[in-house]
Design an enzyme around this catalytic site. Structure first.
Site, PDB file in Angstrom:
ATOM      1  N   CYS A  50      88.769 -84.832  34.152  1.00  0.00           N
ATOM      2  CA  CYS A  50      88.303 -86.022  34.853  1.00  0.00           C
ATOM      3  C   CYS A  50      86.785 -86.177  34.769  1.00  0.00           C
ATOM      4  O   CYS A  50      86.249 -87.278  34.953  1.00  0.00           O
ATOM      5  CB  CYS A  50      88.747 -85.988  36.315  1.00  0.00           C
ATOM      6  SG  CYS A  50      88.168 -84.530  37.214  1.00  0.00           S
ATOM      7  N   HIS A  99      77.398 -73.675  24.945  1.00  0.00           N
ATOM      8  CA  HIS A  99      77.924 -74.700  25.852  1.00  0.00           C
ATOM      9  C   HIS A  99      79.380 -74.416  26.202  1.00  0.00           C
ATOM     10  O   HIS A  99      79.764 -74.506  27.373  1.00  0.00           O
ATOM     11  CB  HIS A  99      77.799 -76.088  25.206  1.00  0.00           C
ATOM     12  CG  HIS A  99      78.312 -77.198  26.068  1.00  0.00           C
ATOM     13  ND1 HIS A  99      77.564 -77.788  27.072  1.00  0.00           N
ATOM     14  CD2 HIS A  99      79.527 -77.815  26.104  1.00  0.00           C
ATOM     15  CE1 HIS A  99      78.280 -78.720  27.671  1.00  0.00           C
ATOM     16  NE2 HIS A  99      79.481 -78.755  27.098  1.00  0.00           N
ATOM     17  N   GLY A 189      90.577 -89.470  63.826  1.00  0.00           N
ATOM     18  CA  GLY A 189      90.138 -90.418  62.809  1.00  0.00           C
ATOM     19  C   GLY A 189      90.918 -90.156  61.533  1.00  0.00           C
ATOM     20  O   GLY A 189      91.605 -89.148  61.396  1.00  0.00           O
ATOM     21  N   MET A 193      86.925 -87.434  54.448  1.00  0.00           N
ATOM     22  CA  MET A 193      86.489 -86.060  54.650  1.00  0.00           C
ATOM     23  C   MET A 193      87.404 -85.329  55.625  1.00  0.00           C
ATOM     24  O   MET A 193      87.715 -84.151  55.450  1.00  0.00           O
ATOM     25  CB  MET A 193      85.047 -86.030  55.147  1.00  0.00           C
ATOM     26  CG  MET A 193      84.009 -86.240  54.051  1.00  0.00           C
ATOM     27  SD  MET A 193      84.108 -84.968  52.765  1.00  0.00           S
ATOM     28  CE  MET A 193      83.673 -83.515  53.713  1.00  0.00           C
TER      29      MET A 193
END
Length: 449
Positions: A50, A99, A189, A193
């Site tokens: 992703c 890399h 809530g 998060m």
């Protein structure tokens, strides 16, 4: 022969660009086949996640490799080259190898030291192997990268400290409870998060999840994700009495829960420990709550402080891995530098053995009365002599192959022993424009011819 990497990631390209270059898992085999049939490409591995899309390739020439792999990306994703050229990075040879090692070890990830990328590297390599796209060079390189990453995880603490606020909450909770088995989580809530933190708590053993929200339908939707219960805000007190852990992120302007309310609830809870995480800005939970005995209250700054502290710890561990990467890079270069020696040695041995066999035929023609035993003895001794003659040149050319100017040394070896014709006759004619035989040798090694 060169190792070439062309890619883009979360640092070089925004998500609207990255999503245009996302490989579909079902189409990857076809993409690998197309890559392998691309001009200049001898081996290829496609790594797609992703946050990154990377093409690793063994190419015969760098400039043609760069050109045709860019063309491959443009054609496969149907994106004009000018739309992505500013977002890609190109790394060659040592830089490409370093890399890959960093990627496999999680040092190039958005979350430093994350381990998921190792599995993705393994999957990409396995797919390349299954479709005959990985040969001598990448079989060695990717196995080395995977082994290195496993060592980095086992020999360092790179992934032991939480570096996200949601995981930091888990770390804090373990300090309070030791474990989360049979604990009840109240999500106050229905923010992202709060959901993420609740997800991690649930995955770490929290048995029950209660969601309280002003919009009851959203509470129900979130609770269903954890097979939990949804309470309207009117039942918040009930949830606070039942919960062991409270995660709050409502977006309210003032305190949703005060010290006075928690003090009253703690009596009803018989002072059972309450762990509270306030992720909201502005804060939902009265900071004075932390003054109450048996209550542990943490806000977003507490979590960020833990994250930053842990990140510094990971950076120290990353330095250790950097040393390991340097050592592995040297080892791979040493192996790669000697790769061109293998067909040279084989060709030299073949040439000398041809002379030996010709000599044996002459001996037998001139000495017709030799017994079978005598012929075997002469054959053995002459072969032994050839091995002795070859020993020093082979040792020296292997040493020189690992030093600067190795290509010139290999070409000199070819000329000294007059191996040019044999190399060409092996079906690998050198390009008429190429003065060096080394690309030919590398092609023979890579393709197994």
């Amino acid at each position: 022969m060169h190792i070439l990497l062309i890619g883009l990631n979360y640092r070089t390209a925004p998500v609207e660009i990255r999503e245009r270059f996302a490989f579909n898992d079902e189409d990857k085999p076809r993409a690998i086949s197309m890559l392998l049939n691309t001009k200049s490409v001898l081996e290829g591995v496609v790594l797609g996640t992703c946050n990154r899309t990377e093409i690793y390739a063994v190419v015969d020439q760098l400039h043609t490799g760069r050109h045709f792999i860019k063309a491959f990306l443009s054609q496969w994703f149907d994106v004009p080259r000018e739309d992505f050229i500013d977002h890609i990075y190109i790394k060659e040879n040592d830089h490409a190898v370093r890399h890959l090692f960093r990627v496999a070890c999680g040092l190039d990830s958005m979350v430093l030291g994350e381990t998921q990328i190792l599995g993705q590297v393994k999957d990409a390599f396995q797919l390349a192997q299954e479709h005959k796209a990985s040969g001598t060079v990448f079989n060695t390189l990717f196995k080395q990268a995977i082994t290195l990453a496993k060592r980095a995880q086992s020999e360092t603490d790179i992934n032991k400290n939480a570096v996200s606020t949601s995981y930091a909450a888990i770390e804090l909770g373990k300090k309070v409870f030791g474990y989360f088995n049979d604990k009840t989580v109240l999500v106050l809530g229905a923010g992202k998060m709060s959901e993420l933190t609740a997800k991690h708590l649930h995955a770490n053993g929290a048995a029950n999840v209660i969601v309280a929200n002003r919009t009851y339908e959203r509470a129900v939707a979130l609770a269903e994700k954890f097979r939990g219960s949804a309470y309207p805000m009117e039942r918040l007190t009930d949830g606070l009495i039942e919960a062991d852990i409270v995660i709050s992120s409502t977006g309210a302007d003032g305190y949703v829960v005060t010290k006075h309310e928690i003090a009253s609830i703690m009596r009803k809870r018989r002072n059972r420990t309450l762990f509270m995480i306030d992720i909201a800005v502005p804060r939902d939970l009265d900071p004075a709550i932390n003054e109450l005995e048996g209550v542990y209250l943490y806000d977003i700054d507490d979590l960020e402080g833990i994250v930053q502290s842990n990140l510094k710890e990971r950076e120290l561990e990353a330095e250790k891995i950097g040393i390991m990467i340097g050592q592995e890079l040297y080892a791979f270069k040493s192996w790669l530098n000697t790769l061109g020696v293998v067909p040279l040695i084989t060709t030299l041995r073949e040439k000398l053995l041809n002379h030996q066999q010709e000599a044996m035929r002459n001996i037998q023609n001139k000495c017709a009365d030799l017994t079978e035993k005598e012929i075997r003895m002469i054959n053995k001794q002459t072969r032994s002599l050839i091995n002795q003659i070859m020993h020093d040149p082979i040792v020296r050319i292997k040493e020189m192959a690992g030093q600067p100017g190795s290509e010139e040394a290999l070409n000199m070896f070819i000329k000294l022993f007059a191996l040019e014709d044999m190399l060409e006759d092996g079906g690998q004619q050198a390009d008429a424009r190429e003065e060096s035989y080394i690309p030919v040798l590398h092609r023979r090694v890579v393709t197994g011819q």
